[in-house]
Design a protein around this motif. Structure first.
Motif, PDB file in Angstrom:
ATOM      1  N   ASN A   1       0.830  -1.185   0.000  1.00 22.53           N
ATOM      2  CA  ASN A   1       0.000   0.000   0.000  1.00 22.53           C
ATOM      3  C   ASN A   1       0.879   1.255   0.000  1.00 22.53           C
ATOM      4  OD1 ASN A   1      -2.454  -1.348   0.011  1.00 22.53           O
ATOM      5  ND2 ASN A   1      -2.601  -1.344   2.229  1.00 22.53           N
ATOM      6  N   LEU A   2       0.458   2.229  -0.762  1.00 23.99           N
ATOM      7  CA  LEU A   2       1.133   3.516  -0.777  1.00 23.99           C
ATOM      8  C   LEU A   2       0.543   4.396   0.322  1.00 23.99           C
ATOM      9  CD1 LEU A   2       1.209   4.072  -4.635  1.00 23.99           C
ATOM     10  CD2 LEU A   2       3.074   3.331  -3.157  1.00 23.99           C
ATOM     11  N   PRO A   3       1.270   5.457   0.733  1.00 26.11           N
ATOM     12  CA  PRO A   3       0.760   6.312   1.812  1.00 26.11           C
ATOM     13  C   PRO A   3      -0.637   6.875   1.563  1.00 26.11           C
ATOM     14  CG  PRO A   3       3.035   6.850   1.335  1.00 26.11           C
ATOM     15  CD  PRO A   3       2.591   5.850   0.299  1.00 26.11           C
ATOM     16  N   ASN A   4      -1.008   7.057   0.292  1.00 27.17           N
ATOM     17  CA  ASN A   4      -2.333   7.620  -0.002  1.00 27.17           C
ATOM     18  C   ASN A   4      -3.431   6.557  -0.005  1.00 27.17           C
ATOM     19  OD1 ASN A   4      -1.844   6.242  -2.333  1.00 27.17           O
ATOM     20  ND2 ASN A   4      -1.778   8.032  -3.662  1.00 27.17           N
ATOM     21  N   GLY A   5      -3.075   5.324   0.360  1.00 29.65           N
ATOM     22  CA  GLY A   5      -4.064   4.262   0.444  1.00 29.65           C
ATOM     23  C   GLY A   5      -4.205   3.443  -0.828  1.00 29.65           C
ATOM     24  N   GLN A   7      -3.089   0.930  -3.855  1.00 27.41           N
ATOM     25  CA  GLN A   7      -2.264  -0.275  -3.899  1.00 27.41           C
ATOM     26  C   GLN A   7      -1.467  -0.315  -5.184  1.00 27.41           C
ATOM     27  OE1 GLN A   7      -4.739  -3.668  -3.260  1.00 27.41           O
ATOM     28  NE2 GLN A   7      -4.915  -3.279  -1.085  1.00 27.41           N
ATOM     29  N   LEU A   8      -0.263  -0.784  -5.082  1.00 31.56           N
ATOM     30  CA  LEU A   8       0.618  -0.924  -6.234  1.00 31.56           C
ATOM     31  C   LEU A   8       0.801  -2.414  -6.489  1.00 31.56           C
ATOM     32  CD1 LEU A   8       2.570   0.460  -8.231  1.00 31.56           C
ATOM     33  CD2 LEU A   8       4.328   0.217  -6.493  1.00 31.56           C
ATOM     34  N   THR A   9       0.458  -2.858  -7.684  1.00 33.59           N
ATOM     35  CA  THR A   9       0.583  -4.267  -8.027  1.00 33.59           C
ATOM     36  C   THR A   9       1.601  -4.417  -9.140  1.00 33.59           C
ATOM     37  OG1 THR A   9      -1.748  -4.560  -7.484  1.00 33.59           O
ATOM     38  CG2 THR A   9      -0.679  -6.334  -8.709  1.00 33.59           C
ATOM     39  N   PRO A  10       2.829  -4.824  -8.798  1.00 33.52           N
ATOM     40  CA  PRO A  10       3.868  -4.991  -9.828  1.00 33.52           C
ATOM     41  C   PRO A  10       3.507  -6.094 -10.815  1.00 33.52           C
ATOM     42  CG  PRO A  10       4.798  -5.090  -7.609  1.00 33.52           C
ATOM     43  CD  PRO A  10       3.311  -5.137  -7.477  1.00 33.52           C
TER      44      PRO A  10
END
Length: 137
Positions: A1-5, A7-10
């Motif tokens: 999860n990024l700070p802004n909520g 999600q990053l999915t590589p």
């Protein structure tokens, strides 16, 4: 999860480097990916004939985190940061042989080192269009 909520999915396989990956440079032929991190330079093959889990690591303390390939990809010009206050030139031909493990140590000595002033710390490198001159900033 990024700070802004969010999600990053590589997508794709994860490539492991050392701590603090600062810069990534692809080779001109697209067959190598070079990463600059705290413990040194990490080299990954990027073509389909090799596995992405085999890689080389050139140990290098106090280096800067930038480099550029020559047009033909036969050499990598890298800043030597606080380790040498200039630039170093590496032959890339050994990097095309598949490594036997992930982050296999490759004790490679630069072909050439050019020292600058002791206060110099080159953070960016560029080649002239004809490839004859190296510019450091």
């Amino acid at each position: 999860n990024l700070p802004n909520g969010r999600q990053l999915t590589p997508v794709g396989e994860r490539l492991y480097t050392g701590d603090d990956l600062w810069n990534v440079v692809p080779s001109p032929d697209g067959k190598l990916i070079v990463g600059f991190c705290d413990p040194g330079i990490v080299i990954y093959p990027s073509d389909a004939r090799t596995t992405m889990t085999s890689s080389y690591r050139i140990p290098w303390r106090n280096a800067a985190f930038c480099g550029v390939f020559t047009k033909d990809g036969s050499k990598l010009i890298a800043s030597s940061g606080d380790a040498g206050h200039g630039i170093q030139l590496f032959e890339t031909s050994p990097w095309y042989k598949p490594a036997s493990e992930r982050l296999e140590t490759l004790e490679q000595i630069p072909v050439m080192s050019i020292k600058a002033d002791d206060e110099a710390y080159i953070n960016d490198i560029a080649l002239s269009p004809d490839g004859k001159y190296v510019y450091g900033e």
